[in-house]
Design a protein around this motif. Structure first.
Motif, mmCIF file in Angstrom:
data_model
loop_
_atom_site.group_PDB
_atom_site.id
_atom_site.type_symbol
_atom_site.label_atom_id
_atom_site.label_comp_id
_atom_site.label_asym_id
_atom_site.label_seq_id
_atom_site.Cartn_x
_atom_site.Cartn_y
_atom_site.Cartn_z
ATOM 1 N N TYR A 75 0.835 -1.196 0.000
ATOM 2 C CA TYR A 75 0.000 0.000 0.000
ATOM 3 C C TYR A 75 0.875 1.253 0.000
ATOM 4 N N SER A 77 0.288 5.274 0.696
ATOM 5 C CA SER A 77 -0.739 6.180 1.223
ATOM 6 C C SER A 77 -0.133 7.522 1.591
ATOM 7 N N ASN A 78 -0.842 8.593 1.266
ATOM 8 C CA ASN A 78 -0.410 9.935 1.611
ATOM 9 C C ASN A 78 -1.634 10.836 1.658
ATOM 10 N N LEU A 79 -1.674 11.740 2.646
ATOM 11 C CA LEU A 79 -2.815 12.645 2.766
ATOM 12 C C LEU A 79 -2.953 13.482 1.502
ATOM 13 N N TYR A 81 -4.034 12.206 -1.360
ATOM 14 C CA TYR A 81 -3.855 11.368 -2.543
ATOM 15 C C TYR A 81 -4.602 10.054 -2.351
ATOM 16 N N LYS A 82 -5.084 9.471 -3.461
ATOM 17 C CA LYS A 82 -5.739 8.181 -3.396
ATOM 18 C C LYS A 82 -4.741 7.099 -3.019
ATOM 19 N N THR A 83 -5.129 6.209 -2.112
ATOM 20 C CA THR A 83 -4.258 5.097 -1.733
ATOM 21 C C THR A 83 -4.075 4.159 -2.933
ATOM 22 N N LEU A 101 0.992 8.944 -7.623
ATOM 23 C CA LEU A 101 -0.261 9.001 -6.872
ATOM 24 C C LEU A 101 -1.177 10.079 -7.448
ATOM 25 N N SER A 104 -6.504 13.641 -4.379
ATOM 26 C CA SER A 104 -7.865 13.364 -3.943
ATOM 27 C C SER A 104 -8.173 14.253 -2.754
ATOM 28 N N ASP A 109 -9.365 7.556 4.794
ATOM 29 C CA ASP A 109 -8.983 6.391 3.997
ATOM 30 C C ASP A 109 -7.487 6.413 3.679
ATOM 31 N N GLN A 110 -6.906 7.604 3.655
ATOM 32 C CA GLN A 110 -5.509 7.753 3.244
ATOM 33 C C GLN A 110 -4.523 7.557 4.387
#
Length: 750
Positions: A75, A77-79, A81-83, A101, A104, A109-110
């Motif tokens: 995975y 993940s970053n605030l 941005y879509k995972t 990425l 979003s 969710d991120q």
């Protein structure tokens, strides 16, 4: 089948078996993460769902993830941005990966809960992005459990409450902006004075914070915690905003993009803020802020950010009024006993931040700063207690120059054995404060000096170094570190007829150890331990011949962060903090008030819930038991130490053309003196804001104290005497909290 064919078949079988075995062998997965435009993304969380291994991208967007095999699910993940989920193929392990990425709207969710000491800081930035700061007073309130109080209408630094501390203006929380310290040592108004009003709220990118004293790169004042504001390196669009409302309030903000190229960005920001406030005597408050920032980034080579800013402010104030004056109808809640209080202050800053990429996993980070600062404050806390004719007004003044620099070497992704990794950073720096004409005097109507109580020059120097390591093995992360500080204190007493210069010095060693266990990508357990300190005022240090210069603080946190569903994050912490001495210089009186050893024990609970993509809820509850350990039961209360606080809210983002928030803050009743015979009343206050977006225009409505609650923002147990009284009275003196306060706002981006 002949013998040669059999040999060929065996060889082919061996090659196939070897190929399968090789593909299944765990290796380091290396790669780079960018946005869709190819710009490197830092601090992207990377988690191997199959093995539990985790990592983060560095300043160049590069990462290395150990123990990765074919068919693992990884995975990214970053605030904001879509995972992204990547199922590992043989070419990924052999050739590396390039991940882009997609942007979003920010939501839970991120968030991936992995082993980082500052995990809650990253999560809370969702609060900041969903409900951006709208005033300078809101900046610190974004830290869970931190409440503030203003008792000069926005002119002075705020009074801070955190983890059972009445921190005054900053004695036990280290505050910085892009690494530049805000706290003022040996300040005319009190040790650690931290005025953040030179920050324009619209320029804030995010807030980093940590509770407790567990961070080797944070030194003086980092006992209850630290807060570091990061400003935007660039802006997407220029913006102009105008705000107007009750109490003759007007605010203008402008952010202007002046340069944009493949490697360079620059912008200017400005703020003008005017208000009379709700008080019977107008505050005549004005504040001007100007900031310029230039950023150069050569990906994979270096990054440089240069910042210049200037801030100045003037105000009149009604001060803290005694409860009896209101009860006797001598004045109203927003009246004044002495309305000649007020002051002025300014700060000019130059900051340089530079990162040099020495190799794929090596960095050299350097920062330097210089600030020119002045401060003048007129106050009257006791009215006619000491001087029944002229009154007790005092003047506090100082003229200060601060300079400092720091360099940190960082090495990451050091392989230890087959699956373990190690990284470390080592740094050192200095800070020097030259404070001239530190003054405490008795004045009349801001004009006439009746008597000088204190007058002198302070020179204070702090050299420091630290080493911070992080070892990851399996699901465990061990973070040992140690910090070394050297202080030199000099004070020249200018009131002495003879040359009176005293000097003291001290060395402090502060070890720390943080242990974190990642159960899975959505569950972290941690134990933090360490020593910290806050320095005492130079005038205290020299007057007491070096005793109790750097009282030690001992801390421990045991807690967890868990994400039971994609939409919900919960956190809980049990903590304890012991201080050897709370020994402070009271600038208002020019005296020393030792309060001995103290003990604080507390529990913190928090929840963040992404109900829908556009609806976000958060809540934090904090309880602290704070007592002096050297006093008798019933006489061991720590004045104004908060015991129960809570903050929460609802944020709406991108609901058609609407966005907004409804927030509350609660502070319970607390002892105002050592035996709890005088109580500072608590409050529950609700604020809201609503925005409507039309293309590049935004129309906004801001309401502070939505339900017009009658509350006291700051309170003190003070002995005072009014002009018509024959004897003094000790009771609550307070600054009233803002009543219903409506403002409208319009902004345009271009």
């Amino acid at each position: 089948m002949n013998s040669s064919s059999k040999r060929a078949l065996k060889l082919l079988s061996l090659i196939m078996i070897f190929g399968v075995t090789s593909s299944a062998t765990a290796q380091n997965l290396k790669g780079k993460v960018t946005d869709k435009e190819g710009l490197a993304l830092e601090n992207v969380g990377i988690f191997n769902q199959t093995t539990g291994q985790h990592s983060h991208t560095n300043l160049s967007g590069l990462f290395s993830l150990p123990s990765t095999t074919v068919n693992d699910s990884v995975y990214f993940s970053n605030l904001g941005y879509k995972t992204y989920v990547l199922v590992i193929q043989p070419q990924h392990v052999n050739e590396g990966v390039q991940i882009a990425l997609e942007e979003s709207s920010i939501n839970l969710d991120q968030v991936v809960v992995v082993s980082k000491v500052d995990a809650m800081s990253r999560i809370v930035n969702i609060d900041v992005q969903n409900d951006p700061v709208k005033s300078s007073q809101e900046i610190l309130r974004k830290v869970p459990g931190l409440l503030i109080g203003q008792h000069a209408g926005g002119g002075k630094a705020e009074q801070i409450f955190l983890r059972g501390f009445d921190i005054d203006h900053g004695t036990d929380v280290a505050i910085s902006v892009d690494g530049m310290p805000v706290n003022m040592v040996s300040h005319a108004h009190g040790q650690g004075y931290a005025d953040l009003h030179f920050v324009i709220p619209e320029t804030i990118n995010n807030i980093n914070f940590g509770k407790g004293l567990y961070y080797a790169d944070k030194g003086n004042f980092n006992t209850a915690g630290y807060v570091d504001l990061n400003l935007k390196k660039s802006i997407d669009q220029s913006m102009v905003s105008y705000e107007s409302g009750q109490f003759n309030t007007n605010r203008f903000v402008g952010l202007f993009k002046v340069l944009e190229s493949s490697k360079s960005n620059a912008y200017l920001a400005s703020e003008v803020y005017l208000t009379d406030g709700p008080f019977d005597s107008p505050q005549n408050f004005n504040r001007i802020n100007i900031l310029g920032r230039y950023n150069y980034k050569d990906i994979g080579n270096e990054e440089l950010t240069f910042t210049a800013s200037h801030f100045q402010s003037k105000w009149d104030a009604s001060g803290q009024i005694p409860q009896r004056a209101v009860d006797q109808n001598l004045i109203g809640r927003f009246g004044a006993i002495d309305d000649t209080e007020g002051g002025q202050t300014s700060r000019t800053n130059l900051m340089l931040n530079h990162v040099k990429f020495l190799g794929e996993d090596q960095f050299l980070k350097t920062r330097a700063f210089v600030s020119k600062y002045d401060f003048e404050l007129f106050s009257n806390f006791t009215f006619f207690l000491d001087d029944p004719v002229n009154g007790d007004q005092i003047r506090q003044f100082e003229d200060r120059t601060i300079m400092g620099a720091e360099t940190i070497f960082e090495q990451i992704n050091i392989a230890v054995g087959k699956d373990d990794t190690f990284k470390y950073s080592a740094g050192g720096g200095f800070r020097y404060d030259n404070v001239d004409d530190v003054t405490l005097s008795h004045t009349l109507n801001r004009k006439t000096t009746l008597e000088q109580f204190a007058f002198g020059d302070v020179d204070e120097t702090n050299f420091y170094g630290f080493v911070d390591g992080e070892y990851k093995t399996g699901n465990w992360t061990f973070n040992p570190s140690v910090r070394l500080d050297y202080f030199n204190f000099d004070y020249e007493n200018k009131l002495s007829e003879l040359y009176d210069n005293k000097s003291e010095s001290k060395v402090k060693v502060s070890p720390k150890l943080n242990t974190l266990y990642t159960v899975n990508r959505n569950w972290q357990v941690f134990l933090k331990t360490g020593l910290g300190f806050h320095s005492n005022d130079t005038r205290v240090v020299t007057a007491n011949e070096g005793r109790d210069i750097l009282p030690t603080a001992y801390g421990a946190d045991l807690g967890t962060i868990i994400k039971p569903t994609d939409k919900l994050v919960l956190n809980a912490t049990l903590w304890g903090l012991l201080l050897d001495q709370e020994f402070v210089y009271v600038g208002d009186a020019g005296i020393v008030e030792p309060s001995g050893k103290t003990r604080r024990l507390g529990v913190e609970l928090g929840a963040r819930y992404q109900v829908l993509d556009w609806l976000y809820l958060y809540n934090d509850i904090n309880y602290t038991y704070a007592r002096s350990t050297e006093e008798l039961d019933g006489e061991d209360y720590i004045p104004l130490a908060p015991d129960f606080t809570s903050v929460g809210g609802i944020s709406v983002t991108d609901l058609g053309k609407f966005s907004g928030a409804l927030n509350y803050r609660y502070l319970g009743d607390r002892a105002a003196n050592e035996d709890n015979s005088i109580v500072a009343e608590g409050y529950f206050v609700t604020d809201m804001n609503l925005n409507y977006h039309i293309k590049n225009w935004t129309l906004g409505l801001i309401i502070e104290n939505l339900f017009d609650t009658e509350w006291n923002e700051t309170q003190f147990a003070t002995e005072s005497r009014l002009f018509n009284e024959t004897a003094s009275v000790e009771e609550i003196h307070f600054t009233p909290g803002t009543p219903f306060y409506l403002r409208g706002k319009v902004s345009v981006r271009f």
